[in-house]
Every structure is written in C-alpha cells, then in structure tokens.
Design a protein around this motif. Structure first.
Motif: not given
Length: 244
Positions: A97-100, A118-120, A123-128
């Motif tokens: 998530a932090a590294e895209g 959906a939960n992930l 929890q981590h907006p922007g997570l691909r």
C-alpha cells in the motif's frame, strides 16, 4: 537454516524476513515461493514425499506457530520468532500500500474473497488489490493464470490449503513471476472477517492453537498432531547432530 525433522526452516527473525521480502517486492526481484510451516505440515511431510519436496524447493520456509520454534532448540539453532502467514502477509500488504504495489488474493469462497478485497481497500486507501475465489476446476487454471498475470501483483497470496496452494505456486512460479508468493491457508477468511484470529492476549501467550480448538471444537482431530509432533521430535535420533 535449521533442519527440523527434515524440513529446512529459515532462522531469520520476523523483522528480517519482512525486510527481505519488502526489498524483493520493491525491486521486482525474481519470483520467490514462501511456505509458512506449522507442526501439522511438518508431520504431513514425514509421510508425503511431495510435500517434503515442496518444502525443500521453496525459497524460504518460516515457522508458522510455536511448535517449530520449540522444536528448534533440539536441532542446533534456537528460533526466537514465529513468522506466521497472517502476520507476514499483513506486513507485506502494508508495504504494498505504501509503495503502490499490487496484491492478488487467490482462494476462499467468492463471498469471502470479495469481502477480503473490500476490507483491505478500506483499511489501506489506494491499495491496488484484486482477487479470485479458490473454488475453480483444473480446466479453469489457464483463465486464473491470465487474470493474475494481467493484474501483475508484487505479492501473490494463495489460500487453497496445503498442499494445493504450494503445488499451484510451484507449478506456475516462473510464469506468474510475482516477486513474492506465499501459501496462506485460511488467512483470506481472516481478512474478510468471516474467521476471527485469536485475541492478542492468546497470541502473546502462544496459545493461539488452543483458542482455535476452543472456538472450533471440530478441529480436535487435527490438534492430535501436536502430541505426535512432540513425541516425534523427542525420539528423533537425528536431533542434536547439527550441534556437533
């Protein structure tokens, strides 16, 4: 490395393991197959040559549970950390998530898989992140492989149960080329919230296995492997040879 009943365990700490795999994800290294092995898997490997082969072919085998940590004292190198599938995958998802970077979840029911994704994301907006359920037939494998390759994950988490998940990763490791691939059993259900992990107090007391047994009494047959594992370790003629 420390060899426990023929299974080659990494001696890296949890933090060292995470750091090494984070680097592999960021750099897009060659694919690595990680197996988190508990006493049940160790005992299966004693009787199943295919499982033992998978454990030896993996790039890293980590101690998923206190059993391997306890047993290591008899095999020359004392392990100090559990490196569980749930905690390892959570740490690597946070890094993704932090590294895209992309994360793909393969396994569980269609409902649990969608809920976990959906939960992930929540929890981590922007997570691909994307996923596919584990209820597919052999003839669907090519479609699954195309789906994963099109997504291009840096972290592939496969929850198909042992040994199916390890066989899948081993067979398609080179083709999928994800830098880090881990068999995670039922962890997707934990991400979905359909299965609860033991509370932290139970984890800290290293009694997560007991919590699972009390909350799911139907698991009692599986838990019989624990005393068998202890007896096998204590009567193993090869234990302690690495110390010499």
């Amino acid at each position: 490395m420390v060899n426990i009943l023929g299974v080659p365990f990494s001696t890296l700490t949890f933090e060292e393991t995470v750091a090494r795999l984070q680097t592999a994800m960021t750099n897009g290294d060659d694919p690595r197959h990680i197996i988190t092995a508990n006493p049940e898997i160790i005992m299966i490997a004693q009787e199943n040559e295919t499982v033992m082969r998978l454990l030896h072919e993996a790039d890293l085998v980590t101690p998923d549970g206190i059993g391997a940590v306890w047993a290591s004292q008899y095999y020359g190198t004392k392990l100090h950390d559990r490196v569980t599938g749930a905690e390892l995958s959570t740490a690597l998802i946070e890094h993704a998530a932090a590294e895209g970077l992309g994360v793909f979840l393969l396994g569980a029911s269609e409902y649990s898989n969608r809920l976990a994704v959906a939960n992930l994301q929540k929890q981590h907006p922007g997570l691909r992140v994307a996923g596919h359920d584990g209820y597919f037939k052999d003839e669907d494998t090519d479609f699954i492989l195309r789906e994963i390759k099109a997504f291009g994950p840096s972290l592939l988490l496969v929850g198909l149960g042992m040994p199916r998940q390890e066989l899948f990763i081993s067979a398609h490791k080179a083709e999928l080329a994800a830098p880090v691939m881990i068999g995670i059993g039922g962890v997707i259900d934990i991400f979905a919230g359909t299965v609860k992990r033991a509370p932290k107090v139970w984890q800290n007391m290293r009694l997560e296995w007991l919590y699972r047994l009390l909350s799911q009494p139907s698991r009692w047959r599986r838990q019989l492997v624990l005393p068998r594992f202890v007896i096998t370790v204590l009567t193993d003629k090869n234990r302690g040879k690495e110390r010499k």
